[in-house]
Design an enzyme around this catalytic site. Structure first.
Site, short mmCIF file in Angstrom:
data_model
loop_
_atom_site.label_atom_id
_atom_site.label_comp_id
_atom_site.label_asym_id
_atom_site.label_seq_id
_atom_site.Cartn_x
_atom_site.Cartn_y
_atom_site.Cartn_z
N HIS A 130 0.85 -1.20 0.00
CA HIS A 130 0.00 0.00 0.00
C HIS A 130 0.88 1.25 0.00
O HIS A 130 0.66 2.19 -0.79
CB HIS A 130 -0.91 -0.02 1.23
CG HIS A 130 -1.69 1.23 1.45
ND1 HIS A 130 -3.03 1.36 1.11
CD2 HIS A 130 -1.33 2.43 1.98
CE1 HIS A 130 -3.44 2.57 1.43
NE2 HIS A 130 -2.43 3.24 1.97
N GLU A 131 1.89 1.27 0.85
CA GLU A 131 2.78 2.43 0.93
C GLU A 131 3.62 2.56 -0.34
O GLU A 131 3.86 3.68 -0.82
CB GLU A 131 3.68 2.33 2.17
CG GLU A 131 2.93 2.25 3.49
CD GLU A 131 1.92 3.38 3.66
OE1 GLU A 131 2.10 4.46 3.07
OE2 GLU A 131 0.92 3.18 4.39
N HIS A 134 1.59 4.26 -2.94
CA HIS A 134 1.59 5.71 -2.76
C HIS A 134 2.81 6.33 -3.44
O HIS A 134 2.72 7.37 -4.10
CB HIS A 134 1.61 6.06 -1.27
CG HIS A 134 0.27 6.07 -0.62
ND1 HIS A 134 -0.83 6.71 -1.16
CD2 HIS A 134 -0.16 5.55 0.57
CE1 HIS A 134 -1.87 6.57 -0.35
NE2 HIS A 134 -1.48 5.86 0.70
N GLU A 197 -6.23 7.03 -0.94
CA GLU A 197 -6.22 5.81 -0.12
C GLU A 197 -6.86 4.65 -0.87
O GLU A 197 -6.37 3.52 -0.85
CB GLU A 197 -6.93 6.07 1.21
CG GLU A 197 -6.16 6.94 2.18
CD GLU A 197 -4.77 6.40 2.48
OE1 GLU A 197 -4.64 5.20 2.77
OE2 GLU A 197 -3.82 7.18 2.39
#
Length: 276
Positions: A130-131, A134, A197
């Site tokens: 997930h990071e 980003h 997100e």
């Protein structure tokens, strides 16, 4: 669709900034607003990562101290087509994580010491992916720009009260600007944060191929955050994978994160969708 939405929201935020500048000093105020925003964005671009890492006393950890983190990040970064980011540890039992850095070559992933205590390997990799998502989609830059422009709107809106009576078009419109613009800017900034997100969740699922693992991680992280909110600066709350202040209890326009239930629902739908 989310990319178009973010572009429109950023354009709206920029429009608010120009309007606030106009109320301060008409044409001159617009120029001041743009220059002011450019300077703030320049500073944020170059220094925001070091500032936030110092804010949480994060320290870079060597491979020998955190082999699981390093090995997972290295494998996931290779899968995502990214250079391996630096890895930082925050000494805090509340499980959470965030990414920072101005671009792919100057990025960092920070996790709290509590995150490995409650997540299994697949769940942890879902969070790390997930990071990385980003970083790959330049969400850090987008969020930093949104936060910076929103802050500039708030500041210029306050100035409008003092200068509006002379050059900006009257005191009543200036007061209205001072009240409405900051709220609108905050709403837009939060909408951008929520949109990114959702996209990072989807990116994690694509990188790992295990959307259910991230869904399980989000459920655990949210429950832990509700039980023991993390002591953070509210201006950085949008950076964390789950709302560190008190889980996902803010279900309004002012929430930095989408409701956890919605995020989990989307991830599980990805798991259930037939593969092409």
């Amino acid at each position: 669709m989310n990319t178009l939405k973010v572009i429109l929201l950023l354009a709206s935020l920029s429009g608010l900034l120009i309007l606030a500048g106009y109320f301060v000093a008409r044409g001159t105020g617009v120029v001041i607003a743009l220059v002011f925003s450019a300077l703030m964005n320049f500073g944020s671009y170059w220094y925001s990562d070091s500032i936030v890492l110092r804010m949480y006393s994060a320290r870079e950890v060597p491979h020998a101290e955190a082999p699981v983190l390093h090995n997972s990040v290295e494998a996931l970064a290779a899968r995502a087509g990214l250079p391996k980011p630096r890895i930082y540890l925050i000494s805090n039992d509340v499980p959470n994580a965030f990414a920072t850095g101005r671009n792919e070559d100057h990025a960092a992933v920070a996790v709290t010491s509590g995150i490995q205590k409650i997540l299994d390997r697949d769940e942890l990799e879902g969070v790390l992916a997930h990071e990385l998502s980003h970083i790959k989609h330049k969400d850090i830059l987008i969020s930093t720009m949104a936060a910076t422009v929103a802050s500039a709107v708030v500041l210029l809106s306050r100035w409008a009260v003092f200068f509006g009576n002379d050059e900006g078009g009257g005191m009543i419109p200036a007061i209205a600007m001072a009240v409405i613009a900051p709220v609108a800017a905050t709403v837009i900034q939060m909408a951008i944060s929520r949109s990114r997100e959702y996209d990072a969740d989807a990116g994690s699922a694509r990188i790992t191929g295990k959307p259910e693992a991230l869904a399980s991680a989000l459920r655990k992280l949210s429950a832990a955050s509700r039980a023991n909110p993390m002591n953070v600066n509210p201006s950085t709350a949008h950076m964390f994978i789950v709302n560190p202040l008190s889980g996902d209890f803010l279900r309004t326009l002012f929430s930095t994160h989408p409701p956890i239930e919605k995020r989990i629902e989307r991830l599980l739908a990805m798991k259930a969708a037939p593969k092409e």
